[in-house]
Design a protein around this motif. Structure first.
Motif, PDB file in Angstrom:
ATOM      1  N   VAL A   3       7.875  20.463 -95.112  1.00 40.19           N
ATOM      2  CA  VAL A   3       6.688  19.401 -95.748  1.00 40.19           C
ATOM      3  C   VAL A   3       7.652  18.394 -95.917  1.00 40.19           C
ATOM      4  O   VAL A   3       8.768  18.275 -96.782  1.00 40.19           O
ATOM      5  CB  VAL A   3       6.297  20.477 -96.866  1.00 40.19           C
ATOM      6  CG1 VAL A   3       5.466  19.411 -97.274  1.00 40.19           C
ATOM      7  CG2 VAL A   3       5.931  21.685 -96.677  1.00 40.19           C
ATOM      8  N   ASP A   4       7.114  17.410 -95.431  1.00 40.92           N
ATOM      9  CA  ASP A   4       8.408  15.848 -95.619  1.00 40.92           C
ATOM     10  C   ASP A   4       7.612  15.295 -97.467  1.00 40.92           C
ATOM     11  O   ASP A   4       6.660  16.022 -97.822  1.00 40.92           O
ATOM     12  CB  ASP A   4       8.172  15.041 -94.932  1.00 40.92           C
ATOM     13  CG  ASP A   4       6.395  14.298 -94.328  1.00 40.92           C
ATOM     14  OD1 ASP A   4       5.558  15.012 -94.855  1.00 40.92           O
ATOM     15  OD2 ASP A   4       6.130  13.977 -93.008  1.00 40.92           O
ATOM     16  N   GLU A   5       7.639  13.849 -97.789  1.00 36.59           N
ATOM     17  CA  GLU A   5       7.614  13.421 -98.663  1.00 36.59           C
ATOM     18  C   GLU A   5       6.225  13.441 -99.306  1.00 36.59           C
ATOM     19  O   GLU A   5       6.239  13.584 -99.803  1.00 36.59           O
ATOM     20  CB  GLU A   5       8.013  11.949 -98.926  1.00 36.59           C
ATOM     21  CG  GLU A   5       9.884  12.338 -99.247  1.00 36.59           C
ATOM     22  CD  GLU A   5      10.729  12.413 -97.900  1.00 36.59           C
ATOM     23  OE1 GLU A   5      10.089  12.236 -96.233  1.00 36.59           O
ATOM     24  OE2 GLU A   5      12.152  13.419 -96.799  1.00 36.59           O
ATOM     25  N   ALA A   6       5.576  12.890 -97.863  1.00 31.85           N
ATOM     26  CA  ALA A   6       3.774  12.842 -97.416  1.00 31.85           C
ATOM     27  C   ALA A   6       2.743  14.225 -97.918  1.00 31.85           C
ATOM     28  O   ALA A   6       1.921  13.741 -97.626  1.00 31.85           O
ATOM     29  CB  ALA A   6       3.923  12.273 -96.413  1.00 31.85           C
ATOM     30  N   GLY A   7       3.937  15.080 -98.369  1.00 30.08           N
ATOM     31  CA  GLY A   7       3.276  16.468 -97.882  1.00 30.08           C
ATOM     32  C   GLY A   7       2.974  17.231 -95.956  1.00 30.08           C
ATOM     33  O   GLY A   7       1.388  17.950 -95.959  1.00 30.08           O
ATOM     34  N   ARG A   8       3.138  16.198 -95.583  1.00 30.97           N
ATOM     35  CA  ARG A   8       2.840  16.988 -93.700  1.00 30.97           C
ATOM     36  C   ARG A   8       3.382  18.214 -93.536  1.00 30.97           C
ATOM     37  O   ARG A   8       4.830  17.522 -94.239  1.00 30.97           O
ATOM     38  CB  ARG A   8       3.125  15.820 -93.324  1.00 30.97           C
ATOM     39  CG  ARG A   8       1.934  14.944 -93.392  1.00 30.97           C
ATOM     40  CD  ARG A   8       2.683  13.526 -92.194  1.00 30.97           C
ATOM     41  NE  ARG A   8       3.854  13.395 -92.543  1.00 30.97           N
ATOM     42  CZ  ARG A   8       3.641  11.631 -92.375  1.00 30.97           C
ATOM     43  NH1 ARG A   8       3.047  11.033 -92.243  1.00 30.97           N
ATOM     44  NH2 ARG A   8       4.921  11.277 -92.856  1.00 30.97           N
ATOM     45  N   GLU A   9       2.596  18.779 -93.250  1.00 30.15           N
ATOM     46  CA  GLU A   9       3.985  20.141 -92.295  1.00 30.15           C
ATOM     47  C   GLU A   9       4.374  19.734 -91.168  1.00 30.15           C
ATOM     48  O   GLU A   9       3.617  19.184 -90.459  1.00 30.15           O
ATOM     49  CB  GLU A   9       2.879  21.437 -92.622  1.00 30.15           C
ATOM     50  CG  GLU A   9       2.440  21.571 -93.808  1.00 30.15           C
ATOM     51  CD  GLU A   9       1.173  23.328 -93.450  1.00 30.15           C
ATOM     52  OE1 GLU A   9       2.128  24.373 -94.275  1.00 30.15           O
ATOM     53  OE2 GLU A   9       0.674  23.105 -93.438  1.00 30.15           O
ATOM     54  N   GLY A  10       5.519  20.908 -91.177  1.00 28.88           N
ATOM     55  CA  GLY A  10       6.065  20.365 -89.921  1.00 28.88           C
ATOM     56  C   GLY A  10       6.797  21.692 -89.655  1.00 28.88           C
ATOM     57  O   GLY A  10       7.487  22.990 -89.958  1.00 28.88           O
ATOM     58  N   VAL A  44       2.957  26.586 -87.263  1.00 31.81           N
ATOM     59  CA  VAL A  44       3.075  27.292 -89.055  1.00 31.81           C
ATOM     60  C   VAL A  44       2.325  27.508 -89.092  1.00 31.81           C
ATOM     61  O   VAL A  44       2.557  28.170 -90.377  1.00 31.81           O
ATOM     62  CB  VAL A  44       2.358  24.619 -89.480  1.00 31.81           C
ATOM     63  CG1 VAL A  44       2.359  24.732 -90.654  1.00 31.81           C
ATOM     64  CG2 VAL A  44       3.332  23.883 -88.627  1.00 31.81           C
ATOM     65  N   ARG A  92       9.063  26.250 -91.145  1.00 34.87           N
ATOM     66  CA  ARG A  92       8.522  25.163 -92.121  1.00 34.87           C
ATOM     67  C   ARG A  92       8.916  24.508 -92.397  1.00 34.87           C
ATOM     68  O   ARG A  92       9.326  24.909 -93.472  1.00 34.87           O
ATOM     69  CB  ARG A  92       6.992  26.460 -92.542  1.00 34.87           C
ATOM     70  CG  ARG A  92       5.971  25.331 -92.801  1.00 34.87           C
ATOM     71  CD  ARG A  92       4.984  26.411 -93.436  1.00 34.87           C
ATOM     72  NE  ARG A  92       4.636  25.665 -94.211  1.00 34.87           N
ATOM     73  CZ  ARG A  92       4.206  25.786 -95.783  1.00 34.87           C
ATOM     74  NH1 ARG A  92       4.536  26.886 -96.126  1.00 34.87           N
ATOM     75  NH2 ARG A  92       3.087  25.642 -96.603  1.00 34.87           N
ATOM     76  N   ILE A 150       1.225  24.008 -84.478  1.00 30.14           N
ATOM     77  CA  ILE A 150      -0.158  24.109 -86.201  1.00 30.14           C
ATOM     78  C   ILE A 150      -0.160  25.945 -85.731  1.00 30.14           C
ATOM     79  O   ILE A 150      -0.028  25.909 -86.635  1.00 30.14           O
ATOM     80  CB  ILE A 150      -1.254  23.662 -85.916  1.00 30.14           C
ATOM     81  CG1 ILE A 150      -1.817  23.530 -87.021  1.00 30.14           C
ATOM     82  CG2 ILE A 150      -2.191  24.042 -84.542  1.00 30.14           C
ATOM     83  CD1 ILE A 150      -1.280  23.088 -88.256  1.00 30.14           C
TER      84      ILE A 150
END
Length: 78
Positions: free
Chosen positions: A48-55, A19, A46, A16
């Motif tokens: 962002v996956d399909e579900a909107g989660r950042e990584g 990010v 950074r 986090i």
């Protein structure tokens, strides 16, 4: 470090914080131990996956596959 210097001393950071640093526009690089020294690895970006989660993920370098986040040392906090 072969003429390179870090703006901030290398340190372990939770994802986090990485990010957040990237969102601020900071450059973040991985650091790997090599022959008793810390050596800069690939930059991190950074995602962002399909579900909107950042990584985060490493930025591919043209010189080959190089090192990835999976290659970083792991610490057991258990």
């Amino acid at each position: 470090m072969s003429g390179e210097q870090f703006e901030v001393a290398p340190h372990e950071s939770p994802v986090i914080e990485v990010v957040d640093a990237l969102a601020r526009g900071d450059t973040v690089v991985t650091v790997f131990p090599v022959e008793g020294q810390r050596v800069a690895g690939p930059e991190v970006r950074r995602v962002v996956d399909e579900a909107g989660r950042e990584g985060i993920e490493t930025v591919a370098v043209e010189s080959g596959p190089g090192r990835t986040l999976a290659d970083l040392p792991r610490l057991d906090h258990g």
